[in-house]
Design a protein around this motif. Structure first.
Motif, short mmCIF file in Angstrom:
data_model
loop_
_atom_site.label_atom_id
_atom_site.label_comp_id
_atom_site.label_asym_id
_atom_site.label_seq_id
_atom_site.Cartn_x
_atom_site.Cartn_y
_atom_site.Cartn_z
N ASN A 72 57.99 51.09 88.69
CA ASN A 72 58.58 50.18 87.69
C ASN A 72 59.95 49.67 88.16
O ASN A 72 60.30 48.51 87.95
CB ASN A 72 58.71 50.90 86.36
CG ASN A 72 58.77 49.93 85.19
OD1 ASN A 72 58.74 48.72 85.37
ND2 ASN A 72 58.84 50.47 83.99
N GLN A 75 59.38 47.04 90.65
CA GLN A 75 58.94 45.84 89.94
C GLN A 75 60.14 45.09 89.35
O GLN A 75 60.18 43.85 89.37
CB GLN A 75 57.95 46.22 88.83
CG GLN A 75 57.36 45.05 88.08
CD GLN A 75 56.24 44.38 88.84
OE1 GLN A 75 56.47 43.85 89.94
NE2 GLN A 75 55.05 44.39 88.27
N SER A 79 61.32 41.31 90.17
CA SER A 79 61.51 40.36 89.07
C SER A 79 62.86 39.66 89.19
O SER A 79 62.95 38.44 89.00
CB SER A 79 61.41 41.10 87.73
OG SER A 79 61.69 40.21 86.65
N PRO A 104 54.16 41.65 93.07
CA PRO A 104 54.35 42.04 91.67
C PRO A 104 53.06 42.24 90.91
O PRO A 104 52.95 43.16 90.08
CB PRO A 104 55.17 40.86 91.09
CG PRO A 104 55.89 40.30 92.26
CD PRO A 104 54.95 40.46 93.41
N LEU A 108 51.87 45.65 89.17
CA LEU A 108 51.47 45.72 87.76
C LEU A 108 50.15 46.46 87.62
O LEU A 108 49.97 47.26 86.69
CB LEU A 108 51.37 44.30 87.19
CG LEU A 108 50.94 44.21 85.72
CD1 LEU A 108 51.96 44.90 84.81
CD2 LEU A 108 50.76 42.75 85.30
N THR A 112 49.62 49.96 85.67
CA THR A 112 48.57 50.12 84.65
C THR A 112 47.72 51.35 84.94
O THR A 112 47.41 52.14 84.03
CB THR A 112 47.69 48.85 84.62
OG1 THR A 112 48.51 47.71 84.36
CG2 THR A 112 46.63 48.96 83.54
N LEU A 136 55.64 48.21 80.13
CA LEU A 136 54.75 47.96 81.25
C LEU A 136 54.80 46.53 81.81
O LEU A 136 55.01 46.34 83.02
CB LEU A 136 53.31 48.35 80.85
CG LEU A 136 52.21 48.09 81.88
CD1 LEU A 136 52.44 48.93 83.12
CD2 LEU A 136 50.85 48.37 81.26
N PRO A 137 54.63 45.45 81.01
CA PRO A 137 54.51 44.11 81.61
C PRO A 137 55.81 43.31 81.65
O PRO A 137 55.79 42.16 82.10
CB PRO A 137 53.50 43.44 80.68
CG PRO A 137 53.80 44.02 79.34
CD PRO A 137 54.32 45.42 79.57
N PHE A 140 57.17 41.84 85.10
CA PHE A 140 56.28 40.85 85.70
C PHE A 140 56.26 39.55 84.90
O PHE A 140 56.24 38.45 85.47
CB PHE A 140 54.87 41.42 85.81
CG PHE A 140 53.88 40.43 86.37
CD1 PHE A 140 53.76 40.25 87.74
CD2 PHE A 140 53.06 39.68 85.53
CE1 PHE A 140 52.84 39.34 88.27
CE2 PHE A 140 52.16 38.77 86.04
CZ PHE A 140 52.05 38.60 87.41
N THR A 141 56.25 39.65 83.58
CA THR A 141 56.04 38.45 82.75
C THR A 141 57.29 37.57 82.65
O THR A 141 57.16 36.38 82.36
CB THR A 141 55.60 38.86 81.34
OG1 THR A 141 56.54 39.80 80.79
CG2 THR A 141 54.22 39.47 81.35
#
Length: 433
Positions: A72, A75, A79, A104, A108, A112, A136-137, A140-141
């Protein structure tokens, strides 16, 4: 004066624009820093606190929890790297290389799988599952929502939510927790959408306004350059033609031993000095043509060249009775038309006529030298005059009028210049001279 005032206003606006641009850069930086900090806030709060429960759930849970936190964190770093590029892509200034999303997206998927594995081994408490799903997302989002249309983003989020809930159900997560996980995903997807897209849209609009302000300043400079070139042509064209004419006459008189050659050269000297002053006035932006003066000047110059000149209507309503803006524009027409009479052809007579018709002032400059005019309506002088008259709603026509005549006709409506007051020259200090 009007043009100079506009340019000064644009320069002042440009200075203010620098201050506004600095403020805009600060707002832009604040927005980007906020979006970069958001994944880390989620990581150390909702992403870290539930993992504390793994410490007393066995080695497998500890390993899975540590791996989840480490992946994470990576990630979040990715990001942050993609935020600036996604902003540029959203603004349309630079395309985003979609290959940068491969890692990324893979992380993800790994996150998951780790979350599902934690749920399978009972490594987290029931309430901690919803918090981890929230975290969690996010990383990335945040950049991803700026790279795709909203509809695509929502469809992909829905597909991810269905896949995650299905995997959690497959490892035996109860229905209540599945509903909580689905609700958490809905909240986090909506949060990212409503916080990131509006921020990017606001910044895009502000930068577009700033770019438009810069473009306006550049256009003002370009327009001033065009005005300066046009005025220089209008000012020097006639005077240089007169200087050349009188110089030729002085040479002929000197060759004959006529003392009048001295008088002609004195006149050349006077015109040259007057031209210097007019050039200074143009450079300062204060010069404005005066119709009565230009009529007298044109008559004197043409007659000095041996061309009979008649001026009609100068003292009537079409002359001194016209608004100042119209008089100034027609003064430039008289100057350019007289210059063309001297340059082109060998006319013997010229008529300058001022009349009013259908609520407009009409100026006609007619001479009998049409046969030697090379191009009808050509040259930068007539083009500049058309620009001047167009600003007042007027028009300019030039061409042969039959019987060997050449005519320049300028028409300016009397109602046009009300919103365009004639500029008033200001006094010039001795220092400026």
């Amino acid at each position: 004066m009007k043009e100079l005032t506009e340019v000064i206003g644009h320069v002042r606006g440009w200075r203010r624009g620098w201050t506004e641009r600095t403020k805009l850069q600060r707002i832009d930086l604040y927005t980007r820093v906020t979006l970069c900090a958001l994944p880390w806030i989620f990581l150390v709060s909702w992403g870290l606190l539930p993992l504390g429960a793994t410490l007393d759930r066995g080695p497998a849970a500890i390993a899975l929890g540590g791996a989840f936190f480490a992946v994470n964190a990576v990630q979040c770093l990715l990001s942050n790297r993609n935020v600036s590029l996604s902003f540029a892509h959203y603004r349309g200034s630079e395309p985003f290389p979609m290959r940068r999303l491969r890692l990324p997206a893979a992380l993800l998927a790994v996150l998951t799988g780790l979350l599902v594995a934690l749920a399978a081994v009972g490594g987290i408490k029931d309430e901690g599952l919803a918090l981890l799903v929230l975290d969690l997302p996010v990383a990335f989002t945040i950049p991803y929502v700026l790279l795709v249309p909203v509809r695509t983003y929502l469809l992909h989020c829905a597909a991810f939510a269905v896949a995650l809930v299905a995997l959690l159900a497959a490892v035996g997560v109860p229905g209540g927790l599945l509903f909580g996980a689905a609700l958490s995903l809905f909240v986090v997807f909506l949060l990212v959408l409503t916080s990131t897209r509006p921020s990017a849209w606001s910044m895009s609009v502000m930068w577009q306004a700033e770019d438009a302000r810069d473009m306006q300043a550049r256009l003002a400079v370009a327009e001033e350059r065009l005005r300066f070139g046009r005025d220089m042509h209008d000012v020097l064209g006639r005077n240089l033609a007169v200087i050349a004419l009188k110089s030729e006459l002085a040479v002929e008189l000197a060759q004959r031993g006529n003392a009048a050659a001295v008088d002609q050269m004195v006149e050349v000297q006077r015109i040259a000095r007057a031209s210097q002053q007019e050039v200074r006035d143009v450079v300062r932006g204060y010069r404005e043509a005066d119709l009565p003066t230009e009529l007298l000047g044109a008559k004197g110059v043409l007659e000095a060249a041996g061309i009979s000149c008649t001026v009609e209507g100068a003292d009537g309503p079409a002359g001194i009775g016209a608004p100042p803006a119209i008089q100034a524009a027609l003064g430039w027409v008289v100057r350019e038309a007289a210059t063309n009479v001297l340059r082109h052809g060998d006319p013997r007579h010229c008529v300058i006529r001022l009349t009013t018709a259908a609520g407009a002032v009409v100026l006609e400059v007619e001479n009998d030298g049409a046969g030697a005019v090379p191009e009808v309506g050509g040259g930068s002088g007539l083009a500049g005059l058309r620009e001047r008259l167009a600003a007042l709603g007027g028009s300019l026509e030039a061409g042969a009028a039959g019987d060997g005549l050449f005519r320049v006709t300028a028409t300016v409506p009397l109602t046009a210049p009300r919103g365009l007051p004639s500029p008033t020259p200001r006094s010039v200090s001795p220092e400026e001279r």
